[in-house]
Design an enzyme around this catalytic site. Structure first.
Site, PDB file in Angstrom:
ATOM      1  N   LYS A 116       0.839  -1.209   0.000  1.00 57.05           N
ATOM      2  CA  LYS A 116       0.000   0.000   0.000  1.00 57.05           C
ATOM      3  C   LYS A 116       0.871   1.255   0.000  1.00 57.05           C
ATOM      4  O   LYS A 116       0.571   2.234  -0.687  1.00 57.05           O
ATOM      5  CB  LYS A 116      -0.908   0.023   1.231  1.00 57.05           C
ATOM      6  CG  LYS A 116      -1.806  -1.180   1.385  1.00 57.05           C
ATOM      7  CD  LYS A 116      -3.052  -1.061   0.532  1.00 57.05           C
ATOM      8  CE  LYS A 116      -3.669  -2.426   0.299  1.00 57.05           C
ATOM      9  NZ  LYS A 116      -4.143  -3.069   1.528  1.00 57.05           N
ATOM     10  N   GLY A 164      -8.502  -7.157   3.072  1.00 61.55           N
ATOM     11  CA  GLY A 164      -9.641  -7.681   3.819  1.00 61.55           C
ATOM     12  C   GLY A 164      -9.897  -6.997   5.145  1.00 61.55           C
ATOM     13  O   GLY A 164     -10.538  -7.555   6.019  1.00 61.55           O
ATOM     14  N   GLY A 165      -9.385  -5.775   5.293  1.00 60.89           N
ATOM     15  CA  GLY A 165      -9.673  -5.000   6.499  1.00 60.89           C
ATOM     16  C   GLY A 165      -8.827  -5.381   7.706  1.00 60.89           C
ATOM     17  O   GLY A 165      -8.981  -4.798   8.773  1.00 60.89           O
ATOM     18  N   GLU A 200      -3.971   7.326   6.951  1.00 65.00           N
ATOM     19  CA  GLU A 200      -4.631   8.241   6.022  1.00 65.00           C
ATOM     20  C   GLU A 200      -5.736   8.984   6.758  1.00 65.00           C
ATOM     21  O   GLU A 200      -6.234   8.507   7.786  1.00 65.00           O
ATOM     22  CB  GLU A 200      -5.309   7.444   4.890  1.00 65.00           C
ATOM     23  CG  GLU A 200      -4.362   6.717   3.967  1.00 65.00           C
ATOM     24  CD  GLU A 200      -5.099   5.829   2.960  1.00 65.00           C
ATOM     25  OE1 GLU A 200      -6.319   5.648   3.084  1.00 65.00           O
ATOM     26  OE2 GLU A 200      -4.417   5.314   2.062  1.00 65.00           O
ATOM     27  N   HIS A 208     -17.173   2.983  -3.210  1.00 62.68           N
ATOM     28  CA  HIS A 208     -16.052   2.258  -3.786  1.00 62.68           C
ATOM     29  C   HIS A 208     -16.322   2.175  -5.282  1.00 62.68           C
ATOM     30  O   HIS A 208     -17.214   1.453  -5.710  1.00 62.68           O
ATOM     31  CB  HIS A 208     -15.975   0.870  -3.151  1.00 62.68           C
ATOM     32  CG  HIS A 208     -14.985  -0.035  -3.803  1.00 62.68           C
ATOM     33  ND1 HIS A 208     -14.067  -0.773  -3.101  1.00 62.68           N
ATOM     34  CD2 HIS A 208     -14.759  -0.323  -5.100  1.00 62.68           C
ATOM     35  CE1 HIS A 208     -13.328  -1.461  -3.944  1.00 62.68           C
ATOM     36  NE2 HIS A 208     -13.736  -1.218  -5.164  1.00 62.68           N
ATOM     37  N   HIS A 235     -15.877  -6.326   3.989  1.00 59.87           N
ATOM     38  CA  HIS A 235     -14.913  -6.312   2.889  1.00 59.87           C
ATOM     39  C   HIS A 235     -15.108  -7.448   1.913  1.00 59.87           C
ATOM     40  O   HIS A 235     -14.219  -7.792   1.143  1.00 59.87           O
ATOM     41  CB  HIS A 235     -13.480  -6.274   3.432  1.00 59.87           C
ATOM     42  CG  HIS A 235     -13.296  -5.165   4.425  1.00 59.87           C
ATOM     43  ND1 HIS A 235     -13.434  -3.848   4.064  1.00 59.87           N
ATOM     44  CD2 HIS A 235     -13.087  -5.167   5.753  1.00 59.87           C
ATOM     45  CE1 HIS A 235     -13.288  -3.095   5.136  1.00 59.87           C
ATOM     46  NE2 HIS A 235     -13.080  -3.861   6.177  1.00 59.87           N
ATOM     47  N   LYS A 237     -17.415  -8.250  -1.199  1.00 60.20           N
ATOM     48  CA  LYS A 237     -18.395  -7.607  -2.082  1.00 60.20           C
ATOM     49  C   LYS A 237     -19.610  -8.510  -2.287  1.00 60.20           C
ATOM     50  O   LYS A 237     -19.467  -9.732  -2.328  1.00 60.20           O
ATOM     51  CB  LYS A 237     -17.754  -7.299  -3.439  1.00 60.20           C
ATOM     52  CG  LYS A 237     -16.692  -6.206  -3.341  1.00 60.20           C
ATOM     53  CD  LYS A 237     -15.897  -6.086  -4.621  1.00 60.20           C
ATOM     54  CE  LYS A 237     -14.788  -5.055  -4.457  1.00 60.20           C
ATOM     55  NZ  LYS A 237     -13.827  -5.115  -5.576  1.00 60.20           N
ATOM     56  N   ARG A 292      -5.085  -8.092 -11.243  1.00 58.67           N
ATOM     57  CA  ARG A 292      -5.638  -9.366 -11.728  1.00 58.67           C
ATOM     58  C   ARG A 292      -6.967  -9.095 -12.423  1.00 58.67           C
ATOM     59  O   ARG A 292      -7.483  -7.987 -12.372  1.00 58.67           O
ATOM     60  CB  ARG A 292      -5.897 -10.266 -10.528  1.00 58.67           C
ATOM     61  CG  ARG A 292      -6.886  -9.592  -9.565  1.00 58.67           C
ATOM     62  CD  ARG A 292      -7.430 -10.488  -8.486  1.00 58.67           C
ATOM     63  NE  ARG A 292      -8.543  -9.849  -7.812  1.00 58.67           N
ATOM     64  CZ  ARG A 292      -8.443  -8.988  -6.821  1.00 58.67           C
ATOM     65  NH1 ARG A 292      -7.252  -8.633  -6.369  1.00 58.67           N
ATOM     66  NH2 ARG A 292      -9.524  -8.458  -6.278  1.00 58.67           N
ATOM     67  N   ARG A 338     -23.470 -11.696  -6.166  1.00 61.47           N
ATOM     68  CA  ARG A 338     -22.683 -12.886  -5.824  1.00 61.47           C
ATOM     69  C   ARG A 338     -23.531 -13.796  -4.958  1.00 61.47           C
ATOM     70  O   ARG A 338     -24.077 -13.370  -3.951  1.00 61.47           O
ATOM     71  CB  ARG A 338     -21.435 -12.487  -5.044  1.00 61.47           C
ATOM     72  CG  ARG A 338     -20.502 -11.579  -5.820  1.00 61.47           C
ATOM     73  CD  ARG A 338     -19.178 -11.470  -5.085  1.00 61.47           C
ATOM     74  NE  ARG A 338     -18.319 -10.462  -5.696  1.00 61.47           N
ATOM     75  CZ  ARG A 338     -17.051 -10.281  -5.370  1.00 61.47           C
ATOM     76  NH1 ARG A 338     -16.505 -11.042  -4.429  1.00 61.47           N
ATOM     77  NH2 ARG A 338     -16.324  -9.350  -5.963  1.00 61.47           N
TER      78      ARG A 338
HETATM   79  C1  MV4 Z   1     -10.586   3.687   3.695  1.00 59.75           C
HETATM   80  C2  MV4 Z   1     -11.886   4.093   4.079  1.00 59.75           C
HETATM   81  C3  MV4 Z   1     -12.045   5.404   4.477  1.00 59.75           C
HETATM   82  N1  MV4 Z   1     -11.003   6.261   4.509  1.00 59.75           N
HETATM   83  N2  MV4 Z   1      -9.568   4.578   3.752  1.00 59.75           N
HETATM   84  C4  MV4 Z   1     -11.602  -0.959   3.173  1.00 59.75           C
HETATM   85  C5  MV4 Z   1     -10.794  -2.022   2.506  1.00 59.75           C
HETATM   86  C6  MV4 Z   1      -9.445  -1.458   2.396  1.00 59.75           C
HETATM   87  N3  MV4 Z   1      -8.717  -2.021   1.337  1.00 59.75           N
HETATM   88  C7  MV4 Z   1      -9.665   0.009   2.298  1.00 59.75           C
HETATM   89  N4  MV4 Z   1     -10.923   0.258   2.923  1.00 59.75           N
HETATM   90  C8  MV4 Z   1     -11.297   1.518   3.286  1.00 59.75           C
HETATM   91  N5  MV4 Z   1     -10.321   2.448   3.309  1.00 59.75           N
HETATM   92  C9  MV4 Z   1      -9.789   5.812   4.164  1.00 59.75           C
HETATM   93  N6  MV4 Z   1      -8.776   6.663   4.223  1.00 59.75           N
HETATM   94  C10 MV4 Z   1     -12.902   3.157   4.024  1.00 59.75           C
HETATM   95  C11 MV4 Z   1     -12.624   1.856   3.642  1.00 59.75           C
HETATM   96  C12 MV4 Z   1     -13.740   0.952   3.629  1.00 59.75           C
HETATM   97  C13 MV4 Z   1     -14.242   0.425   2.435  1.00 59.75           C
HETATM   98  C14 MV4 Z   1     -13.651   0.684   1.212  1.00 59.75           C
HETATM   99  C15 MV4 Z   1     -14.148   0.128   0.050  1.00 59.75           C
HETATM  100  C16 MV4 Z   1     -15.267  -0.695   0.108  1.00 59.75           C
HETATM  101  C17 MV4 Z   1     -15.845  -0.972   1.304  1.00 59.75           C
HETATM  102  C18 MV4 Z   1     -15.343  -0.424   2.482  1.00 59.75           C
HETATM  103  C19 MV4 Z   1     -15.959  -0.728   3.700  1.00 59.75           C
HETATM  104  C20 MV4 Z   1     -15.460  -0.204   4.862  1.00 59.75           C
HETATM  105  C21 MV4 Z   1     -14.341   0.626   4.830  1.00 59.75           C
END
Ligand code: MV4
Length: 451
Positions: A116, A164-165, A200, A208, A235, A237, A292, A338
């Site tokens: 990241k 995956g959070g 961040e 998203h 996380h 979908k 991918r 899904r």
């Molecule tokens: C974030 C965010 C809010 N602010 N970053 C969730 C998965 C991970 N790869 C990145 N994610 C997030 N990053 C900042 N700075 C909120 C999420 C997030 C999220 C992002 C995409 C789809 C679903 C989500 C569900 C919860 C939190």
């Protein structure tokens, strides 16, 4: 073009890749575990080889074994599907060393986007907007506290190797940061073998939205519009659609052009996806790049008319993209649901034997699945058993077709999330396009109890 390709995957995506290979006259080699001897991908492929025990570590993740099968069968290329080895730079490198084409980007690019911090650095360099924050590792909680003060709470603490959070947390105050920093660091170290943390600014209620790109080995790169994937749970979908009902054409074009700029900067090749968080004011920020083919690629295929697996194969074989940006059409609206083998009340996996399986049909309905009546769903693999994709002239018509198709979807013997999906597609907030990432928790949490 290749004459024979090995598919290093299972389930619906292995079947999906085999189908395009057959269309192009490419011979196929499947690999399978002891749990998958009767699976559809084994039946569909020209040849199939047992590579080990049910657990992925002993079969689908066994790089040496898969390479050995590719060599024995004279497969010139390996399609990794999604998950499993698809974003493993060591596997991409091993393929290259063994003279087999890995159908995906270069190993170094996979590694770069897998971090990241490194991907944020590269994107900032390319002039792509990234979420306000830092692109260096936090060495300790004191440094974290100082940094958070500068960025301003709430912040999001993230693991550089994350997914995956895991190791990720919203933090509202210094007190909370003091309490949680080391725990997240430890979790990241345990899960990913890398406890590198950064942070961040927290973006509230984001959407998203991701851009599909295709890049050939000759410097050409295209964007294939966006997919909105905001409806998810933990996380994972659940629903994806194209186009996003939230974007206007100006933002759409800007995001597409930004994604191409990003891909060109890192010399990306093959199919890829740039994920953005989009805030309430339609400001978008780079989140991650997936190197991918994605689970939700069919919605893009439905609106553009392209076969993404075919494009991947052509690119990997060294062909020049046959389109220019203005050739990429955006026709109608597509939605993917899904289908998971899970208990709709507890969301726990529901393994077992599928005693009856019948998918809906219709002109606007597409089914991607590798199960049938009699298949067993084992706890060894992802609980996603099928994808249902519908297309309509517009979003409302697509939703109507989706509800009709779900009504005609028959799965017996195991529990599925179909009741949850029906609730999503009949919810007034979904119909209104209010699809933020908290949708399921916000609107369906109470309904979960009675479901
Ligand atoms: C974030 C965010 C809010 N602010 N970053 C969730 C998965 C991970 N790869 C990145 N994610 C997030 N990053 C900042 N700075 C909120 C999420 C997030 C999220 C992002 C995409 C789809 C679903 C989500 C569900 C919860 C939190």
């Amino acid at each position: 073009m290749f004459s024979k390709v090995l598919i290093a995957n299972r389930g619906e995506i292995a079947s999906r890749v085999i189908r395009t290979c057959q269309k192009l006259g490419i011979k196929t080699v499947a690999v399978y575990s002891e749990a998958d001897a009767d699976s559809l991908h084994v039946k569909l492929a020209g040849e199939a080889y047992l590579i080990g025990k049910p657990r992925v570590n002993e079969s689908y993740l066994n790089m040496e074994k898969i390479i050995e099968v590719a060599k024995q069968t004279n497969a010139e290329a390996i399609h990794p599907g999604y998950g499993l080895l698809s974003e493993n730079p060591d596997f991409a490198r091993l393929c290259q060393k063994e003279g087999i084409v890995f159908i995906g980007p270069d190993a170094d690019v996979i590694a770069q986007m897998g971090s990241k911090i490194e991907s944020r650095k590269a994107m900032a360099e390319a002039g792509v907007p990234v979420v306000p924050g830092i692109s260096f590792p936090l060495s300790n909680v004191e440094e974290a506290a100082k940094t958070a003060e500068k960025i301003g709470y709430p912040i999001m603490l993230k693991a550089s190797a994350g997914g995956g959070g895991i190791g990720m947390q919203v933090v509202h105050s210094e007190e909370e940061l003091q309490k949680t920093f080391e725990g997240n660091q430890k979790r990241a170290a345990t899960f990913f073998g890398d406890g590198t943390m950064y942070m961040e600014k927290y973006i509230e209620n984001p959407r998203h939205i991701e851009i599909q790109i295709l890049a050939d080995q000759h410097g050409n790169c295209l964007y294939l519009w966006e997919r909105e994937c905001s409806i998810q749970r933990r996380h994972q979908k659940v629903v994806e659609e194209a186009p996003s009902s939230f974007l206007d054409d100006e933002t759409r074009k800007k995001m597409g052009e930004t994604a191409v700029k990003a891909a060109k900067h890192i010399h990306y090749t093959n199919a890829g996806t740039i994920e953005f968080l989009v805030d309430e004011n339609k400001k978008f920020y780079f989140l991650e790049m997936n190197t991918r083919l994605q689970v939700e690629h069919p919605v893009t295929e439905e609106i553009t008319g392209l076969d993404l697996v075919e494009e991947q194969l052509r690119i990997a074989a060294g062909e020049v993209l046959r389109y220019s940006q203005t050739d990429i059409k955006k026709d109608g609206h597509a939605i993917e649901a899904r289908i998971y083998a899970e208990d709709p009340k507890t969301f726990l996996p529901s393994p077992g034997t599928i005693t009856f399986f019948e998918t809906p049909n219709g002109e606007n309905v597409r089914n991607e699945t590798a199960v049938m009546s009699g298949s067993s769903v084992t706890p060894f693999y992802d609980p996603m058993i099928a994808k249902l994709i519908v297309k309509g002239q517009n979003r409302q018509k697509a939703i109507e077709s989706m509800l009709q198709a779900l009504e005609n979807y028959k799965v017996e013997g195991i529990k599925t999330n179909i009741p949850l999906l029906k609730e999503v597609f009949s919810h007034p907030e979904y119909l209104a396009g209010n699809t933020t990432t908290d949708f399921i928790n916000k609107y369906l949490a109470k309904a979960n109890i009675k479901r």
